[in-house]
Scaffold this active site. Structure first.
Site, PDB file in Angstrom:
ATOM      1  N   GLY A  13       0.891  -1.005  -0.053  1.00 15.11           N
ATOM      2  CA  GLY A  13      -0.081  -0.015  -0.146  1.00 15.11           C
ATOM      3  C   GLY A  13       0.875   1.030   0.221  1.00 15.11           C
ATOM      4  N   GLY A  16      -0.357   4.820  -0.821  1.00 18.01           N
ATOM      5  CA  GLY A  16      -1.383   5.234  -0.134  1.00 18.01           C
ATOM      6  C   GLY A  16      -0.828   6.228   0.923  1.00 18.01           C
ATOM      7  CD  GLN A  17      -4.675   9.374   4.346  1.00 22.48           C
ATOM      8  OE1 GLN A  17      -4.595  10.530   4.690  1.00 22.48           O
ATOM      9  NE2 GLN A  17      -5.454   8.559   4.873  1.00 22.48           N
ATOM     10  NE  ARG A  94     -16.853  -0.886   7.544  1.00 18.15           N
ATOM     11  CZ  ARG A  94     -17.439  -1.773   8.636  1.00 18.15           C
ATOM     12  NH1 ARG A  94     -18.673  -1.681   8.345  1.00 18.15           N
ATOM     13  NH2 ARG A  94     -16.826  -2.035   9.442  1.00 18.15           N
ATOM     14  N   GLY A 132      -2.982  -2.356   7.755  1.00 20.55           N
ATOM     15  CA  GLY A 132      -4.145  -2.418   7.168  1.00 20.55           C
ATOM     16  C   GLY A 132      -5.345  -3.128   8.146  1.00 20.55           C
ATOM     17  CG  ASP A 161      -5.314   1.768  18.853  1.00 19.46           C
ATOM     18  OD1 ASP A 161      -6.251   2.405  18.630  1.00 19.46           O
ATOM     19  OD2 ASP A 161      -4.726   0.640  18.587  1.00 19.46           O
ATOM     20  NE  ARG A 164      -5.502   7.375  17.555  1.00 18.64           N
ATOM     21  CZ  ARG A 164      -6.251   6.568  16.419  1.00 18.64           C
ATOM     22  NH1 ARG A 164      -6.616   5.607  16.754  1.00 18.64           N
ATOM     23  NH2 ARG A 164      -6.081   7.139  15.239  1.00 18.64           N
ATOM     24  CG  HIS A 189      -6.338  -0.943  15.396  1.00 20.26           C
ATOM     25  ND1 HIS A 189      -6.156   0.184  16.115  1.00 20.26           N
ATOM     26  CD2 HIS A 189      -6.889  -0.542  14.067  1.00 20.26           C
ATOM     27  CE1 HIS A 189      -6.282   1.227  15.086  1.00 20.26           C
ATOM     28  NE2 HIS A 189      -6.684   0.674  14.104  1.00 20.26           N
TER      29      HIS A 189
HETATM   30  N1  LIG Z   1      -3.707  -0.308  12.646  1.00 23.40           N
HETATM   31  C1  LIG Z   1      -3.808   1.072  12.763  1.00 23.40           C
HETATM   32  O1  LIG Z   1      -3.613   1.684  13.942  1.00 23.40           O
HETATM   33  C2  LIG Z   1      -4.404   1.748  11.579  1.00 23.40           C
HETATM   34  C3  LIG Z   1      -4.258   3.101  11.631  1.00 23.40           C
HETATM   35  C4  LIG Z   1      -4.492   4.082  10.412  1.00 23.40           C
HETATM   36  C5  LIG Z   1      -4.989   3.353   9.302  1.00 23.40           C
HETATM   37  N2  LIG Z   1      -4.985   2.079   9.451  1.00 23.40           N
HETATM   38  C6  LIG Z   1      -5.465   1.218   8.217  1.00 23.40           C
HETATM   39  O2  LIG Z   1      -4.280   1.205   7.155  1.00 23.40           O
HETATM   40  C7  LIG Z   1      -4.654   1.025   5.967  1.00 23.40           C
HETATM   41  C8  LIG Z   1      -3.863   1.859   4.834  1.00 23.40           C
HETATM   42  O3  LIG Z   1      -4.274   3.235   5.166  1.00 23.40           O
HETATM   43  P1  LIG Z   1      -4.151   4.510   4.175  1.00 23.40           P
HETATM   44  O4  LIG Z   1      -4.858   5.732   4.804  1.00 23.40           O
HETATM   45  O5  LIG Z   1      -2.647   4.439   3.605  1.00 23.40           O
HETATM   46  O6  LIG Z   1      -5.173   4.104   2.989  1.00 23.40           O
HETATM   47  P2  LIG Z   1      -4.932   4.552   1.548  1.00 23.40           P
HETATM   48  O7  LIG Z   1      -6.293   4.017   0.703  1.00 23.40           O
HETATM   49  O8  LIG Z   1      -4.456   5.962   1.402  1.00 23.40           O
HETATM   50  O9  LIG Z   1      -3.843   3.736   0.915  1.00 23.40           O
HETATM   51  C9  LIG Z   1      -4.050   2.145   0.778  1.00 23.40           C
HETATM   52  C10 LIG Z   1      -2.944   1.660  -0.362  1.00 23.40           C
HETATM   53  O10 LIG Z   1      -3.205   0.314  -0.468  1.00 23.40           O
HETATM   54  C11 LIG Z   1      -3.102  -0.113  -1.754  1.00 23.40           C
HETATM   55  N3  LIG Z   1      -3.492  -1.458  -1.906  1.00 23.40           N
HETATM   56  C12 LIG Z   1      -5.018  -1.940  -1.905  1.00 23.40           C
HETATM   57  N4  LIG Z   1      -4.954  -3.154  -2.073  1.00 23.40           N
HETATM   58  C13 LIG Z   1      -3.768  -3.530  -2.012  1.00 23.40           C
HETATM   59  C14 LIG Z   1      -2.986  -4.937  -2.244  1.00 23.40           C
HETATM   60  N5  LIG Z   1      -3.713  -5.991  -2.290  1.00 23.40           N
HETATM   61  N6  LIG Z   1      -1.887  -4.982  -2.161  1.00 23.40           N
HETATM   62  C15 LIG Z   1      -0.889  -3.791  -2.160  1.00 23.40           C
HETATM   63  N7  LIG Z   1      -1.518  -2.646  -1.836  1.00 23.40           N
HETATM   64  C16 LIG Z   1      -2.831  -2.448  -1.911  1.00 23.40           C
HETATM   65  C17 LIG Z   1      -4.168   1.116  -2.372  1.00 23.40           C
HETATM   66  O11 LIG Z   1      -3.788   0.845  -3.815  1.00 23.40           O
HETATM   67  C18 LIG Z   1      -3.510   2.515  -1.776  1.00 23.40           C
HETATM   68  O12 LIG Z   1      -2.577   2.917  -2.283  1.00 23.40           O
HETATM   69  C19 LIG Z   1      -6.198   1.042   5.835  1.00 23.40           C
HETATM   70  O13 LIG Z   1      -6.594  -0.280   5.994  1.00 23.40           O
HETATM   71  C20 LIG Z   1      -6.763   1.645   6.898  1.00 23.40           C
HETATM   72  O14 LIG Z   1      -7.586   1.421   7.980  1.00 23.40           O
HETATM   73  C21 LIG Z   1      -4.639   1.096  10.475  1.00 23.40           C
END
Ligand SMILES: NC(=O)c1ccc[n+]([C@@H]2O[C@H](COP(=O)([O-])OP(=O)(O)OC[C@H]3O[C@@H](n4cnc5c(N)ncnc54)[C@H](O)[C@@H]3O)[C@@H](O)[C@H]2O)c1
Length: 328
Positions: A13, A16-17, A94, A132, A161, A164, A189
């Site tokens: 990912g 992503g962000q 989601r 993720g 968490d 925080r 989580h």
């Molecule tokens: N555990 C935690 O504390 C915590 C905290 C914040 C966010 N998250 C989770 O982290 C994840 C990523 O967040 P984000 O804001 O970067 O999301 P985002 O949507 O900005 O980025 C996700 C990236 O993953 C890629 N992706 C999707 N399916 C994929 C796959 N099969 N293989 C490789 N890459 C894939 C997408 O193309 C995208 O670039 C989300 O599931 C979010 O809920 C977890």
């Protein structure tokens, strides 16, 4: 220039962000130390590869002294090849009208594939952190699909968490965040997580005794930490990303380089009967040394805490049972 062998860090990912905050800090040395070279092995899905290439151009433009190579791929077997550390960030968010079970199913498929790929090509000592969501259950699925790797090397991120909660206590007591130790986030989580103040300390004094306000604990502290992710989405219009990346850096840094004397951190790790839970990836207090973590055992658990620890374990068991068919 460091003479150390580079560590291969796979990040999924990566376009992503969270990736956008995470990669630059890994490459700068914030995760593994200022003398540890790294090779970044970045995975994203095919449609995100152009965006990933833009991020790689920016990484190049930083001329990070520790960054010795970058791999970009949409193939997990390429991205995980010989990986020493794997940060599994990418997941299916989601979508509108998607039920919790649809989310579990969509992510289950991703983490099945990635678990198998790790099993096949990663370093035999690979340290895996799943970010993720649903992180604990995704970690469980990946672990179960990687039978040749040590299950102990599959972890889920509870550190956001944990961090925080540290700040909530520091602000409540007017102390520095470094004065707050021994926080625990038990369980999942998710909104059922249990931030436990009864073992936490502020400058060595028991935090619950010091604060002495059960109403605040129940109606403010616990819900604020549990609901923080939603509060950030409401305020920012986007989910927490920089703080999540920071937590991932903290998690791996402590796992690899150790936890400070007299403190512990929370990691989601395989439960093998500790505090009565098993066959789950559950948030526990751990200390780390020499690249290994140890769950803190024998803490006294009140009835109040036990009810909350059981509730979050129940949710994890339900998630696990919903994805049983994805496990070989
Ligand atoms: N555990 C935690 O504390 C915590 C905290 C914040 C966010 N998250 C989770 O982290 C994840 C990523 O967040 P984000 O804001 O970067 O999301 P985002 O949507 O900005 O980025 C996700 C990236 O993953 C890629 N992706 C999707 N399916 C994929 C796959 N099969 N293989 C490789 N890459 C894939 C997408 O193309 C995208 O670039 C989300 O599931 C979010 O809920 C977890």
């Amino acid at each position: 220039m460091s003479q150390k062998k580079p560590v291969r860090v796979a990040v999924t990912g990566a376009a992503g962000q969270i990736g956008y905050s995470l990669l630059f800090r890994i490459a700068s040395g914030a995760m593994l130390g200022p003398d540890q070279p790294v090779i970044l092995q970045l995975l994203d899905i095919t449609p995100s590869l152009p965006a990933l290439n833009g991020v790689v151009m920016e990484l190049d433009d930083c001329a990070f002294p520790l960054l010795q190579g970058i791999v970009q791929s949409d193939d997990p077997e390429v991205a995980f090849k010989d990986a020493d550390i794997a940060l599994l960030v990418g997941a299916r968010p989601r979508g509108p009208g998607m039920e919790r079970k649809d989310l579990l199913e969509a992510n289950g498929a991703i983490f099945t594939t990635q678990g198998k790929a790790l099993n096949k090509v990663a370093s035999r000592d690979v340290k895996v952190l799943v970010v993720g969501n649903p992180a604990n259950t995704n970690a469980y699925i990946a672990m179960k699909n990687a039978p040749d790797l040590n299950p102990a090397n599959f972890t889920a991120m509870m550190r956001l968490d944990h961090n925080r909660a540290l700040t909530q206590i520091a602000q409540k007591t007017g102390s520095a965040v470094t004065d707050v130790t021994k926080m625990i986030i038990w369980g999942n989580h998710s909104a059922t997580q249990y931030p436990d103040l009864f073992h936490a300390e502020v400058k060595g004094a028991n935090a619950a005794t010091l604060i002495n306000d059960q109403k605040w604990l129940e109606t403010e502290f616990i819900p604020t930490v549990q609901q923080r992710g939603a509060a950030i989405i409401k305020a920012r219009g986007l989910s927490s990303a920089a703080s999540a990346a920071n937590a991932a850096i903290d998690h791996i840094r402590n796992w690899v380089l150790g936890t400070p004397e007299g403190d512990w951190v929370t990691m989601g790790v395989p439960a093998n009967g500790e505090y009565g839970y098993e066959d789950l990836i559950y948030g526990y207090p751990v200390t780390c040394k020499d690249g290994k973590y140890t769950i803190i055992q024998g803490l006294e658990i009140s009835e109040f805490s036990r009810a909350r620890m059981d509730a979050t374990a129940k949710e994890l068991s339900e998630e696990r049972d919903a994805v049983k068919h994805l496990i070989a």
